[in-house]
Write a protein that holds these residues in place. Structure first.
Motif, short mmCIF file in Angstrom:
data_model
loop_
_atom_site.label_atom_id
_atom_site.label_comp_id
_atom_site.label_asym_id
_atom_site.label_seq_id
_atom_site.Cartn_x
_atom_site.Cartn_y
_atom_site.Cartn_z
N VAL A 134 0.87 -1.18 0.00
CA VAL A 134 0.00 0.00 0.00
C VAL A 134 0.91 1.23 0.00
O VAL A 134 1.40 1.65 1.06
CB VAL A 134 -0.93 0.01 1.23
N PRO A 135 1.18 1.83 -1.17
CA PRO A 135 2.17 2.91 -1.26
C PRO A 135 1.60 4.30 -1.04
O PRO A 135 2.20 5.29 -1.45
CB PRO A 135 2.66 2.76 -2.71
N ALA A 136 0.45 4.42 -0.36
CA ALA A 136 -0.20 5.72 -0.19
C ALA A 136 0.74 6.76 0.41
O ALA A 136 0.75 7.93 0.01
CB ALA A 136 -1.44 5.57 0.69
N ILE A 148 -8.86 0.99 5.69
CA ILE A 148 -7.99 0.49 6.75
C ILE A 148 -8.73 -0.53 7.62
O ILE A 148 -8.18 -1.58 7.98
CB ILE A 148 -7.47 1.65 7.61
N GLU A 149 -9.98 -0.24 7.93
CA GLU A 149 -10.76 -1.14 8.77
C GLU A 149 -10.94 -2.49 8.09
O GLU A 149 -10.77 -3.55 8.71
CB GLU A 149 -12.12 -0.50 9.08
N ARG A 150 -11.27 -2.47 6.80
CA ARG A 150 -11.51 -3.71 6.06
C ARG A 150 -10.22 -4.52 5.94
O ARG A 150 -10.22 -5.74 6.12
CB ARG A 150 -12.07 -3.35 4.69
N GLU A 162 1.78 -1.48 9.72
CA GLU A 162 3.11 -1.63 9.13
C GLU A 162 3.04 -1.42 7.63
O GLU A 162 3.91 -0.74 7.05
CB GLU A 162 3.67 -3.03 9.44
N PHE A 163 2.04 -2.00 6.97
CA PHE A 163 1.84 -1.77 5.53
C PHE A 163 1.79 -0.28 5.22
O PHE A 163 2.46 0.20 4.31
CB PHE A 163 0.51 -2.41 5.09
N LEU A 164 0.97 0.44 5.98
CA LEU A 164 0.72 1.85 5.67
C LEU A 164 1.88 2.76 6.07
O LEU A 164 2.22 3.68 5.34
CB LEU A 164 -0.56 2.30 6.38
N PHE A 165 2.49 2.49 7.22
CA PHE A 165 3.58 3.35 7.69
C PHE A 165 4.82 3.22 6.80
O PHE A 165 5.49 4.21 6.51
CB PHE A 165 3.96 3.01 9.13
#
Length: 262
Positions: A134-136, A148-150, A162-165
């Motif tokens: 997830v490269p946001a 994020i919830e899903r 961890e994916f998002l940070f």
């Protein structure tokens, strides 16, 4: 003639929706979202379709995210972003709320919007070369609550963070170990793996499966908003169905049942 960017086809009891933009690793633009929603609506109303497989062409990517080359025309500012979000959200929700089992067949990159699509599916299978991320945070995009919830319901909130940070990519093995995918296969064996799952689903009782999926969607809601009465009615319909009679007869006669969803 312009190449079709979203392909819908039926193979027996299985509906297929294919993202067909391999030159851009199946990145998704607004017109592709429109086509995706249209196909899902048709498949949802087709009683012959028992389950749905979502995939991408080319072998290098499932879906690599939004088509960044279209950002200047489709997502240049907050107003344009609102329009894009509304159309893409319709696509994600149409998949999440699809009334029959959905399977993501993932080859190669499953990035950004591809992760959102995969998270909207009930089951996920990938090839050994698949990559997830997830490269946001590398693009400055806002990643909202629902996504994020899903996602966190699948891998857990700490792993989702961890994916998002970090915006790092994860291998197929890492994805399997964290429960993101249900199975990993060699390139030449992925189709057979998914066909085995769809074949099993297609042979089973549609009303029972519909109830299981509906229950899963209610579980994902806050308890105060869960519709248990709806689920009770669906359970009653199972016991009153011709399929329930067929299941009992088939068991006694030691044969495979033939279910019709009635």
């Amino acid at each position: 003639m312009q190449e079709q960017k979203i392909i819908g086809r039926r193979e027996g009891a299985v509906g297929h929706v294919v993202f067909n933009n391999p030159a851009k690793l199946n990145a998704v633009s607004l017109d592709m979202w429109d086509g995706f929603v249209s196909i899902l609506k048709d498949f949802a109303q087709d009683p012959e379709i028992r389950c749905l497989v979502v995939s991408g062409t080319g072998g290098k990517a499932f879906v690599s995210g939004a088509d960044i080359s279209k950002f200047e025309s489709e997502r240049a500012n907050a107003e344009a972003q609102v329009r894009y979000d509304a159309i893409s959200k319709e696509g994600y929700e149409a998949l999440y709320d699809f009334p029959k089992p959905t399977i993501a067949k993932i080859t190669g990159y499953c990035i950004g919007g591809g992760m959102n699509l995969a998270a909207c599916c009930d089951l996920r299978y990938c090839n050994e070369g698949a990559r997830f991320g997830v490269p946001a945070a590398k693009l400055g995009l806002g990643y909202g609550f629902l996504r994020i919830e899903r996602f966190s319901r699948i891998v857990g909130l700490p792993r989702a963070m961890e994916f998002l940070f970090t915006a790092k990519q994860y291998s197929s093995k890492e994805a399997y170990d964290m429960g993101l995918v249900h199975g990993v296969a060699a390139d030449t064996e992925l189709d057979a793996m998914v066909d085995g799952i769809t074949g099993a689903i297609a042979q089973n009782a549609p009303l029972t499966i519909a109830l299981a999926k509906a229950a899963a969607r209610e579980i994902a809601k806050p308890e105060s908003k869960q519709d248990h009465a709806k689920l009770d009615k669906m359970a009653e319909a199972c016991f009153d169905s011709e399929d329930f009679k067929e299941g009992r007869r088939a068991f006694m006669e030691k044969r495979k049942p033939v279910f019709k969803g009635k």
